[in-house]
Write a protein that holds these residues in place. Structure first.
Motif, PDB file in Angstrom:
ATOM      1  N   PRO A   1      32.083  37.420  26.770  1.00 12.81           N
ATOM      2  CA  PRO A   1      31.000  37.814  26.054  1.00 12.81           C
ATOM      3  C   PRO A   1      29.693  37.021  26.472  1.00 12.81           C
ATOM      4  O   PRO A   1      28.494  37.571  26.451  1.00 12.81           O
ATOM      5  CB  PRO A   1      31.556  37.719  24.759  1.00 12.81           C
ATOM      6  N   GLU A   2      29.681  35.960  26.983  1.00 11.73           N
ATOM      7  CA  GLU A   2      28.597  35.023  27.156  1.00 11.73           C
ATOM      8  C   GLU A   2      28.059  35.616  28.282  1.00 11.73           C
ATOM      9  O   GLU A   2      26.899  35.172  28.680  1.00 11.73           O
ATOM     10  CB  GLU A   2      29.104  33.581  27.294  1.00 11.73           C
ATOM     11  N   ASN A   3      28.940  36.424  29.483  1.00 18.38           N
ATOM     12  CA  ASN A   3      27.976  37.069  30.489  1.00 18.38           C
ATOM     13  C   ASN A   3      27.374  35.995  31.442  1.00 18.38           C
ATOM     14  O   ASN A   3      26.479  36.227  32.101  1.00 18.38           O
ATOM     15  CB  ASN A   3      27.148  37.954  30.024  1.00 18.38           C
ATOM     16  N   HIS A   4      28.087  34.586  31.651  1.00 18.96           N
ATOM     17  CA  HIS A   4      27.582  33.876  32.562  1.00 18.96           C
ATOM     18  C   HIS A   4      28.316  33.872  34.143  1.00 18.96           C
ATOM     19  O   HIS A   4      28.141  33.013  34.983  1.00 18.96           O
ATOM     20  CB  HIS A   4      27.393  32.425  32.102  1.00 18.96           C
ATOM     21  N   LEU A   5      29.368  34.751  34.118  1.00 18.34           N
ATOM     22  CA  LEU A   5      30.142  34.712  35.258  1.00 18.34           C
ATOM     23  C   LEU A   5      29.879  36.031  36.116  1.00 18.34           C
ATOM     24  O   LEU A   5      29.510  37.107  35.582  1.00 18.34           O
ATOM     25  CB  LEU A   5      31.844  34.659  34.686  1.00 18.34           C
ATOM     26  N   ASP A   6      29.876  35.740  37.401  1.00 18.21           N
ATOM     27  CA  ASP A   6      29.784  36.959  38.264  1.00 18.21           C
ATOM     28  C   ASP A   6      31.292  37.621  38.716  1.00 18.21           C
ATOM     29  O   ASP A   6      31.353  38.560  39.173  1.00 18.21           O
ATOM     30  CB  ASP A   6      29.304  36.560  39.549  1.00 18.21           C
ATOM     31  N   GLU A   7      32.448  36.665  38.511  1.00 18.29           N
ATOM     32  CA  GLU A   7      33.596  37.293  39.098  1.00 18.29           C
ATOM     33  C   GLU A   7      34.815  36.374  38.244  1.00 18.29           C
ATOM     34  O   GLU A   7      34.588  35.102  38.094  1.00 18.29           O
ATOM     35  CB  GLU A   7      33.715  36.990  40.535  1.00 18.29           C
ATOM     36  N   ILE A   8      35.923  37.215  37.803  1.00 23.93           N
ATOM     37  CA  ILE A   8      37.042  36.554  37.543  1.00 23.93           C
ATOM     38  C   ILE A   8      38.101  36.506  38.408  1.00 23.93           C
ATOM     39  O   ILE A   8      38.286  37.845  39.133  1.00 23.93           O
ATOM     40  CB  ILE A   8      37.589  37.345  36.103  1.00 23.93           C
ATOM     41  N   THR A   9      38.655  35.426  38.918  1.00 22.51           N
ATOM     42  CA  THR A   9      39.878  35.656  39.896  1.00 22.51           C
ATOM     43  C   THR A   9      41.105  35.202  39.215  1.00 22.51           C
ATOM     44  O   THR A   9      41.478  34.067  38.798  1.00 22.51           O
ATOM     45  CB  THR A   9      39.452  34.665  41.275  1.00 22.51           C
ATOM     46  N   ILE A  10      41.894  35.975  39.285  1.00 22.49           N
ATOM     47  CA  ILE A  10      43.307  35.892  38.519  1.00 22.49           C
ATOM     48  C   ILE A  10      44.338  35.135  39.505  1.00 22.49           C
ATOM     49  O   ILE A  10      44.512  36.055  40.699  1.00 22.49           O
ATOM     50  CB  ILE A  10      43.974  37.213  38.115  1.00 22.49           C
ATOM     51  N   THR A  11      44.791  34.029  39.328  1.00 25.80           N
ATOM     52  CA  THR A  11      45.707  33.304  40.043  1.00 25.80           C
ATOM     53  C   THR A  11      46.928  32.979  39.259  1.00 25.80           C
ATOM     54  O   THR A  11      47.297  31.858  39.344  1.00 25.80           O
ATOM     55  CB  THR A  11      44.721  31.916  40.595  1.00 25.80           C
ATOM     56  N   LEU A  12      47.516  33.877  38.614  1.00 31.07           N
ATOM     57  CA  LEU A  12      48.693  33.365  37.836  1.00 31.07           C
ATOM     58  C   LEU A  12      49.704  33.136  38.714  1.00 31.07           C
ATOM     59  O   LEU A  12      49.926  33.647  39.899  1.00 31.07           O
ATOM     60  CB  LEU A  12      48.954  34.638  37.040  1.00 31.07           C
ATOM     61  N   GLY A  13      50.732  32.225  38.375  1.00 30.27           N
ATOM     62  CA  GLY A  13      51.774  32.048  39.106  1.00 30.27           C
ATOM     63  C   GLY A  13      52.940  33.191  38.654  1.00 30.27           C
ATOM     64  O   GLY A  13      52.591  34.019  38.003  1.00 30.27           O
ATOM     65  N   LEU A  14      54.007  33.260  39.771  1.00 27.38           N
ATOM     66  CA  LEU A  14      54.869  34.567  39.554  1.00 27.38           C
ATOM     67  C   LEU A  14      55.462  34.365  38.309  1.00 27.38           C
ATOM     68  O   LEU A  14      55.841  35.647  37.807  1.00 27.38           O
ATOM     69  CB  LEU A  14      56.014  34.083  40.896  1.00 27.38           C
ATOM     70  N   SER A  15      55.760  33.534  37.724  1.00 27.35           N
ATOM     71  CA  SER A  15      56.654  33.572  36.245  1.00 27.35           C
ATOM     72  C   SER A  15      55.647  34.151  35.068  1.00 27.35           C
ATOM     73  O   SER A  15      56.220  34.364  34.110  1.00 27.35           O
ATOM     74  CB  SER A  15      56.973  32.116  35.869  1.00 27.35           C
ATOM     75  N   GLU A  16      54.527  34.271  35.314  1.00 27.74           N
ATOM     76  CA  GLU A  16      53.631  34.630  34.488  1.00 27.74           C
ATOM     77  C   GLU A  16      52.876  36.165  34.668  1.00 27.74           C
ATOM     78  O   GLU A  16      51.941  36.516  33.913  1.00 27.74           O
ATOM     79  CB  GLU A  16      52.253  33.742  34.358  1.00 27.74           C
ATOM     80  N   TYR A  17      53.588  36.846  35.623  1.00 30.09           N
ATOM     81  CA  TYR A  17      53.042  38.159  36.107  1.00 30.09           C
ATOM     82  C   TYR A  17      52.934  39.319  34.819  1.00 30.09           C
ATOM     83  O   TYR A  17      52.409  40.048  34.931  1.00 30.09           O
ATOM     84  CB  TYR A  17      53.704  38.606  37.114  1.00 30.09           C
ATOM     85  N   TYR A  18      54.101  38.945  33.852  1.00 30.08           N
ATOM     86  CA  TYR A  18      54.183  39.716  32.637  1.00 30.08           C
ATOM     87  C   TYR A  18      52.800  39.792  31.825  1.00 30.08           C
ATOM     88  O   TYR A  18      52.668  40.812  31.252  1.00 30.08           O
ATOM     89  CB  TYR A  18      55.252  39.260  31.821  1.00 30.08           C
ATOM     90  N   ARG A  19      51.880  38.727  32.053  1.00 33.32           N
ATOM     91  CA  ARG A  19      50.686  38.801  31.422  1.00 33.32           C
ATOM     92  C   ARG A  19      49.637  39.384  32.137  1.00 33.32           C
ATOM     93  O   ARG A  19      48.317  39.510  31.515  1.00 33.32           O
ATOM     94  CB  ARG A  19      50.174  37.199  31.088  1.00 33.32           C
ATOM     95  N   LEU A  20      49.834  39.998  33.300  1.00 31.61           N
ATOM     96  CA  LEU A  20      48.946  40.437  34.260  1.00 31.61           C
ATOM     97  C   LEU A  20      48.043  41.492  33.731  1.00 31.61           C
ATOM     98  O   LEU A  20      46.705  41.706  33.719  1.00 31.61           O
ATOM     99  CB  LEU A  20      49.306  40.701  35.565  1.00 31.61           C
ATOM    100  N   GLU A  21      48.701  42.708  33.112  1.00 30.92           N
ATOM    101  CA  GLU A  21      48.067  44.005  32.695  1.00 30.92           C
ATOM    102  C   GLU A  21      47.049  43.486  31.474  1.00 30.92           C
ATOM    103  O   GLU A  21      45.905  44.057  31.528  1.00 30.92           O
ATOM    104  CB  GLU A  21      49.048  44.805  32.122  1.00 30.92           C
ATOM    105  N   LYS A  22      47.529  42.541  30.290  1.00 34.66           N
ATOM    106  CA  LYS A  22      46.556  42.391  29.415  1.00 34.66           C
ATOM    107  C   LYS A  22      45.442  41.554  29.988  1.00 34.66           C
ATOM    108  O   LYS A  22      44.339  41.936  29.524  1.00 34.66           O
ATOM    109  CB  LYS A  22      47.496  41.400  28.473  1.00 34.66           C
TER     110      LYS A  22
END
Length: 467
Positions: A206-227
């Motif tokens: 919400p602070e809106n100071h970012l231009d981009e989010i890059t998701i770099t999750l490990g394979l074991s955490e892909y269940y969180r990807l959709e959220k």
């Protein structure tokens, strides 16, 4: 975003290169006919014809530039490598220009002007690119054209992404930190700090100071990807995903759409398609036949020398593994004494190998012993360019030791290849050779084949590792 910026930058470079060619062409004409530097200033060919030739010269040279990766995204190759590409491209373009004039019987065109043009074009083009890069570096150092990026997930992909961003400041990416649940806050990797848990996205977005989010999750955490994706999308921040499976899926997989279902093909092989394969086969037949005709006097002399200096057959046949793991008989000029076939097929040639004859040592060093493979190329066993074929015994050995070794058999083996022109011939690293073979297989183009053939002519025949 990086790819879009690269495309724009490439268009700028194409326009600059074309402008430099126009300028140096006009300057070469002026020096030849108006400067007084040359004794004869007689214009046998009108100025307008010289200018009309530019309609072919500039596009052809730009295509050759592209074949030498002068518009590629790989900015780690260095300015020296780029200068070499410019020099080699201009040499080829100059030779094409002169050969075309010869074939068209245009004896009145000034060869001096043409050589002046290409010489000045090399120098000015190198200078323009150096100046452009200097300006870009100043902009990047001043903090302009920067994008603020946050990484979500600490993994191998996160570390490798940071590595590449650090080595490529021209991308304009400033990584502000990493969010992760498993790595302790305050952990630092190459100056990039873990700021806290992934749930902190609720506060940061919400602070809106970012231009981009890059998701770099490990394979074991892909269940969180959709959220995480849904959360980022709601904030309106541009989101990217870097998969953590590149160790077994290459950089260029391709996706098929099967009625809305995305299907990822593990490896993209251009030559598995009919049209590229047909074009390459046609090149092999035409260029292979021409090369066989040109090389026939040398081959005849070598045949006579082998017959006189050593017993046994002139042509040595050896079983090699080719396209789709099928074996074929590869031809070479005999360079060794006649030996037991069962022992020979499992023996690797070493330095000062006593089996190699004096004539054999010379023809191996100069790659003349490979010339009979032009017959393999015309027959369809091999191609002019491709991964070098290996004996079945070593294929079985390397198949178990080197990951992805067998991928090389998805294309025809070659007389020369990307690995060979980069120095990986003879007694060199098999792993490095396979890396270069895989690059060739995934990035094949007519331009790349032409580049490899050109490099083979200029630096590939003499092989210091050929014993």
């Amino acid at each position: 975003m990086i790819e879009d910026n690269q495309k724009f930058f490439n268009r700028v470079m194409v326009a600059l290169d074309a402008a430099v060619m126009l300028l140096t062409y006009l300057l070469a004409w002026f020096l030849r006919y108006r400067s007084g530097l040359f004794s004869s200033t007689y214009e046998a060919v009108p100025f307008r014809l010289y200018m009309m030739a530019l309609l072919f010269v500039i596009p052809a040279t730009l295509v050759i530039y592209s074949a030498f990766n002068l518009y590629s995204a790989n900015r780690l190759k260095g300015r020296r490598s780029e200068a070499y590409g410019i020099l080699a491209s201009n040499i080829i373009s100059c030779l094409l220009y002169l050969v075309t004039l010869y074939l068209l019987h245009q004896i009145d065109w000034s060869r001096t002007m043409i050589i002046l043009f290409y010489t000045m074009n090399v120098g000015l083009d190198v200078m323009v690119r150096l100046l452009l890069w200097d300006c870009c570096k100043r902009l990047w150092k001043s903090g302009r054209n920067q994008r603020n990026v946050l990484l979500v997930g600490y993994s191998r992909s996160a570390e490798e992404y940071i590595d590449r961003v650090k080595m490529n400041p021209q991308w304009g990416i400033r990584i502000r930190g990493i969010l992760d649940d498993k790595v302790e806050a305050g952990t630092v990797y190459k100056g990039i700090k873990v700021l806290g848990r992934i749930d902190n996205l609720m506060i940061i977005l919400p602070e809106n100071h970012l231009d981009e989010i890059t998701i770099t999750l490990g394979l074991s955490e892909y269940y969180r990807l959709e959220k995480i994706v849904n959360l980022c999308e709601k904030s309106g921040v541009h989101t990217k995903f870097i998969p953590d499976y590149h160790s077994f899926i290459p950089t260029k997989p391709y996706i098929e759409d099967i009625q809305g279902l995305p299907v990822i093909n593990i490896r993209y092989v251009p030559l598995s398609n009919f049209f590229p394969a047909a074009v390459k086969r046609l090149m092999d037949i035409v260029l292979g036949t021409m090369a066989l005709i040109v090389a026939s006097p040398v081959m005849l002399v070598i045949c006579l020398l082998i017959k006189v200096t050593m017993p046994g057959p002139i042509i040595f046949r050896q079983e090699r593994v080719g396209l789709h793991n099928r074996t074929f008989q590869m031809y070479k000029f005999r360079s060794m004494i006649v030996q037991d076939a069962a022992k020979e097929k499992k023996a690797w040639t070493v330095k000062d190998d006593p089996r190699v004859t004096p004539l054999g040592r010379f023809i191996r060093k100069t790659s003349i012993d490979e010339l009979p493979q032009l017959i393999n190329i015309i027959k369809g066993d091999m191609s002019l360019v491709g991964p070098r074929p290996e004996r079945p015994f070593f294929v079985e050995k390397f198949q178990e030791e080197i990951p992805r070794y067998m991928v090389k058999h998805q294309v025809r083996p070659g007389l020369t290849g990307w690995a060979q022109v980069n120095g990986y011939r003879g007694d060199t690293s098999i792993r490095k050779r396979i890396e270069h073979d895989l690059y060739y297989i995934e990035n094949w183009s007519v331009g790349l084949d032409i580049k490899i053939l050109f490099l083979t002519v200029f630096k590939g025949f003499i092989n210091k590792n050929a014993y």
